[in-house]
Design a protein around this motif. Structure first.
Motif, PDB file in Angstrom:
ATOM      1  N   PRO B  14     -29.610 -11.834  77.760  1.00 36.10           N
ATOM      2  CA  PRO B  14     -29.039 -12.990  78.464  1.00 36.10           C
ATOM      3  C   PRO B  14     -29.485 -14.337  77.887  1.00 36.10           C
ATOM      4  O   PRO B  14     -28.791 -15.338  78.063  1.00 36.10           O
ATOM      5  N   TRP B  15     -30.610 -14.394  77.175  1.00 33.86           N
ATOM      6  CA  TRP B  15     -31.086 -15.651  76.601  1.00 33.86           C
ATOM      7  C   TRP B  15     -30.248 -16.092  75.399  1.00 33.86           C
ATOM      8  O   TRP B  15     -30.276 -17.258  75.015  1.00 33.86           O
ATOM      9  N   ARG B  16     -29.506 -15.148  74.811  1.00 36.19           N
ATOM     10  CA  ARG B  16     -28.715 -15.479  73.622  1.00 36.19           C
ATOM     11  C   ARG B  16     -27.658 -16.542  73.904  1.00 36.19           C
ATOM     12  O   ARG B  16     -27.366 -17.393  73.055  1.00 36.19           O
ATOM     13  N   SER B  17     -27.056 -16.476  75.105  1.00 37.13           N
ATOM     14  CA  SER B  17     -26.021 -17.462  75.428  1.00 37.13           C
ATOM     15  C   SER B  17     -26.641 -18.850  75.601  1.00 37.13           C
ATOM     16  O   SER B  17     -26.043 -19.860  75.208  1.00 37.13           O
ATOM     17  N   LEU B  18     -27.859 -18.901  76.173  1.00 32.23           N
ATOM     18  CA  LEU B  18     -28.558 -20.188  76.305  1.00 32.23           C
ATOM     19  C   LEU B  18     -28.884 -20.753  74.927  1.00 32.23           C
ATOM     20  O   LEU B  18     -28.728 -21.951  74.666  1.00 32.23           O
ATOM     21  N   GLN B  20     -27.391 -20.051  72.085  1.00 37.92           N
ATOM     22  CA  GLN B  20     -26.166 -20.440  71.385  1.00 37.92           C
ATOM     23  C   GLN B  20     -25.670 -21.799  71.872  1.00 37.92           C
ATOM     24  O   GLN B  20     -25.239 -22.639  71.082  1.00 37.92           O
ATOM     25  N   ARG B  21     -25.780 -22.020  73.188  1.00 34.67           N
ATOM     26  CA  ARG B  21     -25.368 -23.304  73.760  1.00 34.67           C
ATOM     27  C   ARG B  21     -26.228 -24.441  73.194  1.00 34.67           C
ATOM     28  O   ARG B  21     -25.736 -25.518  72.870  1.00 34.67           O
ATOM     29  N   ALA B  22     -27.549 -24.164  73.069  1.00 29.47           N
ATOM     30  CA  ALA B  22     -28.463 -25.183  72.513  1.00 29.47           C
ATOM     31  C   ALA B  22     -28.127 -25.454  71.041  1.00 29.47           C
ATOM     32  O   ALA B  22     -28.121 -26.608  70.591  1.00 29.47           O
ATOM     33  N   LEU B  23     -27.845 -24.391  70.285  1.00 30.36           N
ATOM     34  CA  LEU B  23     -27.487 -24.563  68.872  1.00 30.36           C
ATOM     35  C   LEU B  23     -26.205 -25.388  68.743  1.00 30.36           C
ATOM     36  O   LEU B  23     -26.122 -26.288  67.902  1.00 30.36           O
ATOM     37  N   THR B  92     -30.990 -31.928  73.483  1.00 24.63           N
ATOM     38  CA  THR B  92     -30.733 -31.368  74.824  1.00 24.63           C
ATOM     39  C   THR B  92     -32.033 -31.088  75.582  1.00 24.63           C
ATOM     40  O   THR B  92     -31.974 -30.606  76.717  1.00 24.63           O
ATOM     41  N   TRP B  93     -33.176 -31.398  74.964  1.00 24.61           N
ATOM     42  CA  TRP B  93     -34.476 -31.245  75.622  1.00 24.61           C
ATOM     43  C   TRP B  93     -34.702 -29.814  76.117  1.00 24.61           C
ATOM     44  O   TRP B  93     -35.160 -29.596  77.241  1.00 24.61           O
TER      45      TRP B  93
END
Lengths: 205, 205
Positions: B14-18, B20-23, B92-93
Motif C-alpha cells: 500500500p505504500w507504493r501508491s503514496l 508514486q504520488r510523491a514522485l 510535498t514535505w
C-alpha cells in the motif's frame, strides 16, 4: 589541497567555510537546513531520518539538533553514540557527510552547563516547534484521532521533559561538490591540550 | 487507517501508491530521485550518503541503486547487509524511511538472473554515468590532478568490473507527511508461499 594537509591543519575547521558558503547559497530553500542523521538502531541495523540543523554550539564545531526524548533514536544513540549526517544542498549540488560522537542532553543531565544549552535550544525554537513535545509519544499507534487534544504552552515556560538536545561533535567531514566533481576529506586530530586541528585531503569522487 | 491493518494487508504494498504520488508531485525537481542510504560502516558506526533511485525491480518492491564496487560501502554492506533509506520530498514535505535487506550484485555473482539485472541497470544509465566507473577508485587520495585522464567508453560495451547494483528489499516503510502531520507505519509479513502482505498502522508523528 593535495599534499596541503599541514597547511590546512593550521586553519581552524577548514570545512566550516565550505559549509557556510553552502548554507548561504541555498538559504532561499526552506529545506536547506534539513539533513539526514544516520545512527545504529535496534539489532545493529542502520536507522536514518530527516532532522533540522539548529546551529553550532557557540565557539565550537558541534552541531545541534532538537529531538523528542521519547523517540526510538534516544535509546539507540545511548547504545551506540555515533552518527553520520548526510547533508545534501539541492541548489548547489554539494554534499557534506559529517560523522562524530553524539551527546544526548535531556532534562536529567547532571551537568549545569549542558542543561543551560538545552534551555537555550528550547527558547531558541518557535512556540509551534515546542508544542510538538507536548503531543503523544512519537511512533505510538493512534487508536482514535479524537483522542489527540490541542496542547497549550506558556511561551515563558522552560523545556518540558520530552525535549532533548543532541550535539554531534564532528570527527570527519567528507565534502563532495557534484558541479565541480571535487571531493575533500577533512579529518580531525585532537591535540594534547584538547584543541583540534584538521587535515584536508583531496580524494577521488 | 487505524485498526485497518487487516484491510490494508489485502492490498499489495500500500505504500507504493503514496511513494508514486510523491514522485509525481516532485518530478519537476532533479533531486526528487535522490535519497540518503544509511548502512553500518567500519567499527559498527553508521554511514550515510546520497544515492540515486534507479527504479523498482520489475514486478516487485525492490529498490535499485547503482554504485561503485570499489567504494567502502560494498564491504560494509557485505558485513551488515541492511540499509535504511531516508527519502525526503522537498516540495510535498513527505518523508519515506524504507528499511530492508540489501543484495550486492557485482560481476562475480554466480546467479545469471542477477547478472542480467546488473546488465540492464548498466545500459539503463547514461553513458556519462557509466564513465564514472572507469575513473579512479573512489575515496583514494589524488596526488596530482594531471594524472586523472579522460576515459573513453564504447556505448555498446557491457558493465565494467567496478559497476555494482544494489537491491534493497523493503521490510518496513515509515511514511511521514509534514503538511498533514500524518504518519503511517507499513510492516511487511512474508507468507509461507514467499509472497508478501503489508500491515498499515497510523502512528503518532
Amino acid at each position: 589541497m593535495a599534499g596541503g594537509g599541514a597547511a590546512a591543519s593550521a586553519l581552524s575547521s577548514p570545512w566550516r567555510s565550505l559549509l557556510q558558503r553552502a548554507l548561504d547559497g541555498n538559504a532561499h530553500l526552506k529545506h536547506s537546513t534539513f539533513f539526514q542523521l544516520a545512527t545504529v538502531g535496534g539489532g545493529g541495523r542502520p536507522a536514518n531520518r530527516t532532522v533540522v540543523f539548529r546551529g553550532f554550539q557557540e565557539q565550537s564545531d558541534k552541531i545541534q539538533i532538537n529531538t523528542d526524548a521519547r523517540s526510538n533514536k534516544i535509546g539507540e544513540i545511548r547504545n551506540c553514540p555515533f552518527g553520520e549526517i548526510c547533508w545534501y544542498f539541492t541548489d548547489t549540488w554539494e554534499q557534506f557527510r559529517i560523522s562524530g560522537f553524539i551527546d544526548v542532553i535531556d532534562g536529567l543531565s547532571p551537568d549545569p552547563v549542558k542543561l543551560q544549552l538545552r534551555e537555550r535550544a528550547w527558547f531558541g525554537s518557535s512556540v509551534k516547534s515546542r508544542l510538538q513535545y507536548l503531543g503523544p509519544c512519537p511512533g505510538v499507534p493512534i487508536p482514535n484521532d479524537d483522542l489527540v487534544k490541542d496542547a497549550h504552552l506558556d511561551p515563558s515556560a522552560g523545556p518540558v521533559d520530552a525535549f532533548c538536545l543532541l550535539v554531534l561533535d564532528p570527527e570527519k567531514v567528507d565534502y563532495l561538490n557534484l558541479k565541480s566533481n571535487q571531493r575533500l576529506m577533512f579529518t580531525r586530530n585532537q591535540k594534547e591540550d584538547g584543541s583540534n586541528s584538521w587535515m584536508a585531503d583531496k580524494i577521488s569522487p
